[in-house]
Write a protein that holds these residues in place. Sequence first.
Motif, PDB file in Angstrom:
ATOM      1  N   LYS C   2     -52.321  33.049-140.183  1.00 58.51           N
ATOM      2  CA  LYS C   2     -52.084  34.456-139.877  1.00 58.51           C
ATOM      3  C   LYS C   2     -50.972  34.544-138.834  1.00 58.51           C
ATOM      4  CE  LYS C   2     -54.520  38.740-139.240  1.00 58.51           C
ATOM      5  NZ  LYS C   2     -55.803  39.350-139.557  1.00 58.51           N
ATOM      6  N   ILE C   3     -50.026  35.384-139.112  1.00 56.43           N
ATOM      7  CA  ILE C   3     -48.927  35.552-138.170  1.00 56.43           C
ATOM      8  C   ILE C   3     -49.083  36.902-137.498  1.00 56.43           C
ATOM      9  CG2 ILE C   3     -46.420  35.798-137.966  1.00 56.43           C
ATOM     10  CD1 ILE C   3     -46.462  33.990-140.630  1.00 56.43           C
ATOM     11  N   LYS C   4     -49.173  36.879-136.176  1.00 51.84           N
ATOM     12  CA  LYS C   4     -49.340  38.147-135.460  1.00 51.84           C
ATOM     13  C   LYS C   4     -48.027  38.536-134.814  1.00 51.84           C
ATOM     14  CE  LYS C   4     -54.238  38.363-134.692  1.00 51.84           C
ATOM     15  NZ  LYS C   4     -55.221  39.085-133.900  1.00 51.84           N
ATOM     16  N   ILE C   5     -47.662  39.784-135.016  1.00 50.47           N
ATOM     17  CA  ILE C   5     -46.404  40.254-134.447  1.00 50.47           C
ATOM     18  C   ILE C   5     -46.689  41.466-133.575  1.00 50.47           C
ATOM     19  CG2 ILE C   5     -44.141  41.234-134.964  1.00 50.47           C
ATOM     20  CD1 ILE C   5     -44.401  39.676-137.708  1.00 50.47           C
ATOM     21  N   ASN C   6     -46.353  41.358-132.301  1.00 50.31           N
ATOM     22  CA  ASN C   6     -46.438  42.525-131.421  1.00 50.31           C
ATOM     23  C   ASN C   6     -45.335  42.400-130.389  1.00 50.31           C
ATOM     24  OD1 ASN C   6     -47.397  40.765-129.331  1.00 50.31           O
ATOM     25  ND2 ASN C   6     -49.407  40.833-130.327  1.00 50.31           N
ATOM     26  N   LEU C   7     -45.302  43.327-129.463  1.00 51.16           N
ATOM     27  CA  LEU C   7     -44.161  43.358-128.539  1.00 51.16           C
ATOM     28  C   LEU C   7     -44.065  42.105-127.675  1.00 51.16           C
ATOM     29  CD1 LEU C   7     -43.639  47.018-127.343  1.00 51.16           C
ATOM     30  CD2 LEU C   7     -42.121  45.574-128.703  1.00 51.16           C
ATOM     31  N   ARG C  10     -42.680  38.317-130.227  1.00 52.96           N
ATOM     32  CA  ARG C  10     -41.744  38.810-131.238  1.00 52.96           C
ATOM     33  C   ARG C  10     -41.282  37.654-132.089  1.00 52.96           C
ATOM     34  NH1 ARG C  10     -40.132  42.046-126.818  1.00 52.96           N
ATOM     35  NH2 ARG C  10     -38.890  40.254-126.252  1.00 52.96           N
ATOM     36  N   SER C  11     -41.250  37.894-133.340  1.00 55.50           N
ATOM     37  CA  SER C  11     -40.962  36.824-134.278  1.00 55.50           C
ATOM     38  C   SER C  11     -39.537  36.320-134.162  1.00 55.50           C
ATOM     39  CB  SER C  11     -41.166  37.343-135.679  1.00 55.50           C
ATOM     40  OG  SER C  11     -40.101  38.202-136.007  1.00 55.50           O
ATOM     41  N   SER C  12     -38.647  37.210-133.792  1.00 56.39           N
ATOM     42  CA  SER C  12     -37.241  36.835-133.877  1.00 56.39           C
ATOM     43  C   SER C  12     -36.838  35.821-132.814  1.00 56.39           C
ATOM     44  CB  SER C  12     -36.366  38.081-133.778  1.00 56.39           C
ATOM     45  OG  SER C  12     -36.868  38.927-132.791  1.00 56.39           O
ATOM     46  N   GLN C  57     -37.845  31.651-139.698  1.00 54.64           N
ATOM     47  CA  GLN C  57     -37.406  33.048-139.820  1.00 54.64           C
ATOM     48  C   GLN C  57     -38.448  34.021-139.274  1.00 54.64           C
ATOM     49  OE1 GLN C  57     -36.650  33.292-144.070  1.00 54.64           O
ATOM     50  NE2 GLN C  57     -34.433  33.311-143.757  1.00 54.64           N
ATOM     51  N   ILE C  58     -39.707  33.758-139.582  1.00 58.19           N
ATOM     52  CA  ILE C  58     -40.715  34.735-139.141  1.00 58.19           C
ATOM     53  C   ILE C  58     -41.395  34.315-137.841  1.00 58.19           C
ATOM     54  CG2 ILE C  58     -41.096  35.551-141.501  1.00 58.19           C
ATOM     55  CD1 ILE C  58     -43.701  34.104-141.546  1.00 58.19           C
TER      56      ILE C  58
END
Lengths: 289, 681, 186
Positions: C2-7, C10-12, C57-58
């Motif tokens: 599971k990939i979690k993205i929040n502030l 950040r994935s980038s 990338q992610i």
Amino acid sequence: MKIGYYPGCAITKGATSEEYGTSVMKVSEVIGPKIEEIPDWSCCGASSAHATNHKLSTALSVRNLSLAEQHEYEEILAPCPMCSQRLIISQKDVQDDDVLKREVEDAIEMPCGTNVKVSNYLEIIKNYSMDEIKQKIKKTAKGLKVACYYGCLLVRPPKVLKFDDPEDPQSMDEIVRAIGAEPIDWEFKTNCCGGGFTLSRPDVVVKLTNDILEGAQEAGAHAIAVACPMCHANLDMRQKKIEKEYKRKYDIPIVYISELIGLALGLGAIGLGLDKHFVDTKSVVDAYT
Amino acid sequence: MGKKVGVFVCHCGTNISATVDVEKVAEEAKKKYPGVSYATTYKYMCSDPGQKLLRDKIKEEGLTGVVVAACSPKMHERTFRNAAVKTGLNPYQVEVSNIREQCSWVHQDKAVGTEKSIDLVRMMTEKTRKDTSLDAIKVPVTKRALVIGGGIAGIQAALDIADGGNEVILVEKDASIGGHMAQLSETFPTLDCSQCILTPRMVEVAQHENIKLYTWSQVESVGGYIGNFDVKIRKKARAVDLDLCTGCSSCWQVCPSKKIKSEFDTELGNRTAIYIPFPQAIPSKPVIDKEHCLLYRDARKKNIPPEDSKVCRKCYDVCPIAPVKAIDYAQEDEIVEVKVGAIVVATGYKELPNNVYGEYGKGKYQDVITGLQFERLASASGPTEGEIRRPSDGKEPEIIVFIQCVGSRDPAKGCSYCSKTCCMYTAKHAMLYKHKVHHGHAFVFYIDIRCAGKNYEEFSLRAIEEEGATYLRGRVSRIYKKGEKLIVLGADTLTGSQVEIEADMVVLASAMKAQDDAEVVARTLSIQYDKDRFFSELHPKLRPVESSNAGIFLAGACQGPKDIPETVAQASGAAAKVMALLSSDELEREPVVAKVDRLPPPVFSTCIGCFYCQRVCPYGAIEQEDIKARDGSVIKTVARVNEGLCQGCGLCAATCRSKSVELAGFSDEQVYAEINSVEFN
Amino acid sequence: MKIKINLNERSSDFAKEVEKRSGIKVKECYQCGKCTAGCPVAYEMDYMPNQIIRLVQIGARREALTSRTIWLCASCITCSTRCPKEVMIAELMDVLREMALEEGLANPSEKNITSFHESFLNSVKKHGRISEVWMLNEYKMKRPKTALQDLAVAPQMVVKGKLSFVPHNIKGKDAISRIFKKCKPK
């Protein structure tokens, strides 16, 4: 013009592929060009350095270029493609990156050798010795079908190495033709043999080399010509194991292109190191008349 | 005197001859078929020498009927008929027997193929023996066109036709022309401002001397046929006299109802009850929204004429026009009748509303918006003047998620097709967002990225490579609210992982759907539509702008999802078709039309006047005719076929219970002759 | 996974770090899979080569750096050579290996490979060139389970004079060990 000689660890006396070095030297004595060993050269770092530490890899390689320039060589021959590829890539990396260049110069305590031209063995023969071969050829191996196996490191990455066609290279085929044998068209010229995994993941090497041997056999090859000590070690030393594992019979001699040239020039098989192979090379030696 | 029929069997290279013994077919025809006086074979009948052979033999052998056994009549019937005309033979004496598509191509056994070909040719020979000479139908042409819909498709078609020197009537149901394109912020793949490129075209329409514009109007009915349509247009009462109004803006400035959700701003902004939809509207004259206007509401409540209500007359009072004010509460709908020769349908599309996906909140989350809503947010003329702000609290979203294929490629939600534009506009949205919120993060969920257009692929990759949008390959399963954030549960199938994003705002790339009233429009125009209610083109490849009704053409998204370049190209294509049609004074039509019999008195016609034919006719070609006595009294009412409208489908003939209808070239006698000629064994 | 993205995560950032370090345009990969299609070792990998790029990338840092794939890459450069977007995938593997070592994340299942690299470089460090016998010795000590696997060829190698027991020390071997010191990873 004198050409600097960078043998690299694998083909020096007493190493796994010493016959490559021996035959390169012997052949050069007959058809040139004149080569001189770069004094006190060191290991290029090979795959272990570039796989783990870019800066170290670059410094270890560039040190040798700098030595070559100190001794005023404009061109060096690195018959081992692992070495030639690492030297060329490292040279380009310091050319393109000033920060890296300064760091490397700090590490090697010399200015970076950014000008010396690095050539592989096929390039040297093609550029300097094709006419000599034609004049000095003594024997031919008519009907000896040779699968020219280039492997990865001679042609990739093509944008940096700028040598031959990465999908269907022809330089070695041309040399084989020039020495009176028959290069065959086959599909595995630049497939990977597993290279540096020979000790750490022999299972991978066995599978990849089997693909190559099978391809050569199906194309009707009597021998496979190589210009890389790792390709040679994997295909030659491991051939018995491959045969056992895949329950096949290959018995295909794996010969260095320099050995083939030597035989054509009438040099003795033992002197060229053809007795050092694991797979018997007699059939190749006998084909030369 | 019996007919002298010639049979020409085509090899079609080996297409036919490989599975059909063509020589045997010709021999059988010559030997056994009654009426056949000549039969031969040829390698390619459609070639120049093949056609010459046909012409020469008609003359030499004195043929009065011809059967060409070859490919489908759809391919070369016209070729062979035109060849025959040059010898003076009536073209309808030439028939094609299809022994390729339905014979040689579907059989492997040559004996079977040959036997079937022999049957097929015999049947066609029997029909040909009973062929009558027919003459093309000539109809006059009214040199005026009607364009329905004032979006970019209608605008382009109207301008092209008008520039060609023809009169155009442009009908738009909204208060202004411009359509969806006027709502867009920037356009892909060049990012030029949509209004900046559209409004000059709108102004051109308004100023064009050949274009008559009816906004706030709808096509009520269409009668007649190609070259001669009778159209009724309803001009809805807008309570403003367009001739008097100068668009001075005084009225909408004083209107007290200021909180009405603006349709143009996708309900993200407000408007007044008397309003123009947007500043560059054409015409730049207001309309009163009678549902929300205080005066009309009061009048409805009290059931009095609106002009008698005294609740609010601010717009009337402020109107500076004198002596008669431009505001006219008593104005009523008006019906305008026009005659046109051709019609372009450009009624556009509708964006899938935001209340379809329960798993995305069915519209209950303010910060889950549609693509068109994002366009308004990003537009300089929009409710936030181009700043990207959340509708709920006006905050700038720092993490924004775009979801593609919302309502598209989703059979479970009733829509299996690809909306074609969303991949590109989502890439554009991600780009615009990054241009406006530099520190923000844009994520795009996609199934495929379909960007097949000139410079499209490069554009979409720019969003990823240069603007740093992160594309994730997968659909979103659920959106829910957690505090101020929207939790987006998605997937990335490329890594095989679930993805959970705490987003500030979500933009749905909502599907392009057919207009709600597409079926009504289709019925009004007697044109066909597909399973998704988009209007059907006559041929998906070769007749892409013609509808199923001759003289009615299609342009833009009413025919299927389309972007601006494609819409404009199709509109110009439709306009070219219209101009070709209007360029002649008379039209020639295939005489393959139905006819209701007429007999001498006292029968007059075997038609019993049941009008089943009228009900089944898809083209509205059946009329009722009163047969009257000398004194004017009606003796009987019978069916009559309007030749201009009839497409020769034969439904009426099949339906008729008294056998009073016959299709020219396909009479009962001919069809029975064909069937009876088959040797059953 | 599971990939979690929040502030906060950040994935980038990971992609940016890799890009900055290597100059490789990871974002430009459009996931066509050609690298995977031509990879000779893919059948042994836990993530396919294209998936490794995808992880970068992610922003799935841990998954990328702890993968076995980065160690199994044979550096044959077939992927980079044929990549339609000219993404230097083989070179990316170098960077990821380097980062994995720096962060102590190298996958223990491929210890044979990392130990081999260590033994190899130790030999270079000590002698300036590779002494095959001594390198092999160190490697076999580190990975005793591999001790027997090459025994079959060893006697023949000795007979053929291919195993020299005397390491060759270059004159400048001190210079080499200074290079190692200066190039030590942070």
